[in-house]
Design a protein around this motif. Sequence first.
Motif, PDB file in Angstrom:
ATOM      1  N   ASN A  49     -53.277  -1.374 -55.527  1.00 60.96           N
ATOM      2  CA  ASN A  49     -53.280  -0.091 -54.825  1.00 60.96           C
ATOM      3  C   ASN A  49     -51.920   0.574 -54.868  1.00 60.96           C
ATOM      4  O   ASN A  49     -50.879  -0.090 -55.020  1.00 60.96           O
ATOM      5  CB  ASN A  49     -53.728  -0.281 -53.374  1.00 60.96           C
ATOM      6  N   ASP A  52     -49.905   6.768 -51.803  1.00 60.42           N
ATOM      7  CA  ASP A  52     -49.610   8.183 -52.014  1.00 60.42           C
ATOM      8  C   ASP A  52     -49.067   8.774 -50.711  1.00 60.42           C
ATOM      9  O   ASP A  52     -48.852   8.059 -49.733  1.00 60.42           O
ATOM     10  CB  ASP A  52     -50.897   8.885 -52.463  1.00 60.42           C
ATOM     11  N   ASP A  54     -50.563  10.686 -48.533  1.00 58.86           N
ATOM     12  CA  ASP A  54     -51.506  10.743 -47.429  1.00 58.86           C
ATOM     13  C   ASP A  54     -52.700   9.799 -47.587  1.00 58.86           C
ATOM     14  O   ASP A  54     -53.679   9.910 -46.864  1.00 58.86           O
ATOM     15  CB  ASP A  54     -52.020  12.174 -47.249  1.00 58.86           C
ATOM     16  N   ARG A  55     -52.605   8.877 -48.545  1.00 53.81           N
ATOM     17  CA  ARG A  55     -53.736   7.980 -48.789  1.00 53.81           C
ATOM     18  C   ARG A  55     -53.255   6.717 -49.475  1.00 53.81           C
ATOM     19  O   ARG A  55     -52.143   6.651 -50.019  1.00 53.81           O
ATOM     20  CB  ARG A  55     -54.770   8.668 -49.684  1.00 53.81           C
ATOM     21  N   GLN A  56     -54.124   5.742 -49.453  1.00 52.37           N
ATOM     22  CA  GLN A  56     -53.945   4.509 -50.218  1.00 52.37           C
ATOM     23  C   GLN A  56     -55.012   4.533 -51.306  1.00 52.37           C
ATOM     24  O   GLN A  56     -56.209   4.554 -51.003  1.00 52.37           O
ATOM     25  CB  GLN A  56     -54.132   3.309 -49.293  1.00 52.37           C
ATOM     26  N   TRP A  57     -54.562   4.557 -52.584  1.00 51.56           N
ATOM     27  CA  TRP A  57     -55.510   4.720 -53.697  1.00 51.56           C
ATOM     28  C   TRP A  57     -55.569   3.440 -54.513  1.00 51.56           C
ATOM     29  O   TRP A  57     -54.547   2.828 -54.825  1.00 51.56           O
ATOM     30  CB  TRP A  57     -55.074   5.883 -54.591  1.00 51.56           C
ATOM     31  N   SER A  68     -60.319   4.759 -52.328  1.00 57.31           N
ATOM     32  CA  SER A  68     -59.167   5.167 -51.525  1.00 57.31           C
ATOM     33  C   SER A  68     -59.515   5.062 -50.045  1.00 57.31           C
ATOM     34  O   SER A  68     -60.689   5.076 -49.660  1.00 57.31           O
ATOM     35  CB  SER A  68     -58.729   6.588 -51.859  1.00 57.31           C
ATOM     36  N   THR A  69     -58.474   4.943 -49.215  1.00 55.76           N
ATOM     37  CA  THR A  69     -58.616   4.973 -47.765  1.00 55.76           C
ATOM     38  C   THR A  69     -57.469   5.806 -47.198  1.00 55.76           C
ATOM     39  O   THR A  69     -56.425   5.960 -47.845  1.00 55.76           O
ATOM     40  CB  THR A  69     -58.576   3.557 -47.156  1.00 55.76           C
ATOM     41  N   PRO A  70     -57.619   6.347 -45.984  1.00 58.81           N
ATOM     42  CA  PRO A  70     -56.531   7.144 -45.388  1.00 58.81           C
ATOM     43  C   PRO A  70     -55.278   6.303 -45.179  1.00 58.81           C
ATOM     44  O   PRO A  70     -55.353   5.090 -44.929  1.00 58.81           O
ATOM     45  CB  PRO A  70     -57.124   7.599 -44.044  1.00 58.81           C
ATOM     46  N   LEU A  71     -54.143   6.934 -45.262  1.00 59.33           N
ATOM     47  CA  LEU A  71     -52.884   6.218 -45.103  1.00 59.33           C
ATOM     48  C   LEU A  71     -52.722   5.684 -43.682  1.00 59.33           C
ATOM     49  O   LEU A  71     -52.066   4.668 -43.462  1.00 59.33           O
ATOM     50  CB  LEU A  71     -51.713   7.150 -45.449  1.00 59.33           C
ATOM     51  N   SER A  74     -53.756   2.115 -43.552  1.00 56.48           N
ATOM     52  CA  SER A  74     -53.313   1.299 -44.679  1.00 56.48           C
ATOM     53  C   SER A  74     -52.504   0.093 -44.230  1.00 56.48           C
ATOM     54  O   SER A  74     -51.494   0.230 -43.523  1.00 56.48           O
ATOM     55  CB  SER A  74     -52.476   2.144 -45.643  1.00 56.48           C
TER      56      SER A  74
END
Length: 365
Positions: A49, A52, A54-57, A68-71, A74
């Motif tokens: 992973n 980013d 604003d997210r975890q990709w 992906s999930t929201p940061l 995370s």
Amino acid sequence: MTPGKHPQEEERLRELRRYGILDTERERDFDEIVELASELCGKAVSVVNFIDDDRQWFKAEVGLGVRSTPLDTSLCGHVILQDDFVEIPDTLADPRMADNPLCTEEPGFRFYAGAVLKGANGLPLGTLCVLDHSPGTLNDTQRRVLKVLARQVMRELDLRLSLERETALRREIDHRVKNSLASLGAILAMQARRSDDPAVRAVLEEAGGRVRALASLHAELHGFDDGRSVDISSLFNRVETDFRQLLPKGIQLAITVKGDRASAELANALLLTVNEFVSNALKHGFPDGTGTIAARIAVNAEGWSLVCSDNGGADAEAADRAAAGAGLGTRVIASLAHSIGAQPAWCAVDGGMQLTLRGERQDDS
């Protein structure tokens, strides 16, 4: 607890985007890494992973089912702020994750271990991690496996980045070479038109013809990724078009090609030979200013051949002089033929000159 920002967050994000990995398709190379990590570590979930803004990709995952999930939720967002390797035997006992819904809601992640993925500048980009729904630990071998596989992920990304740079550099060099050849050809043509001396004009025109031939070869050669072979049909179509714009009004040119690709060395020699033959024919033949020049190229599995001919009025004596290399053009042709293992054969046929070259197919064509 929401993960904090890295002290060098802007630089870290620039480094992440430099790799161009975000939002790319799944690839077997990375899928195999997470499958191996999950299996060897004995954990239900494994992901590659990247964090980013604003997210975890997830570039690759096994046992998770999302990309992906929201940061805010995370786990790895915390980890990249810590050491190169982080192991959390029980997430609910860790204040950073004790209130994280990914850990508290069933079936929550109760175990986490991750090796940080670092860019070339040393900044963290993400992790290769394993997770499980029960608390636990890894042994030393499993920890080493995660670290080695994480390095493998970055080696793959660094290699791809290097290849992209090399490709971009080659394209830039090719562009500059193309422009340089075009500029040189234009200068020679301009100087030839300005010269009042027929001998000087002839030399400049010959030089210009060779530069144009090399420009055509360069354009074809670098149109293919292998950089070693050339589409000879396309090459000679290009050359024929260039020649026709420069030939005197009464002179016709016909070039025919049978075959597909040839090695760069063979294509170069054939091209320059045709160029020299056409130049010699225009210089020594066609006293009434009309006639035809032809070139037939064939390349197949067994070998290759080139037959150039004209009806410019050459006789047996002229053919003997050509065979003896009496002129600069015929000496150049002899040298080119020698470079590809051929012997030029000159003869007078149907009121003109004919040149024949034959050879075996080269291995890299």
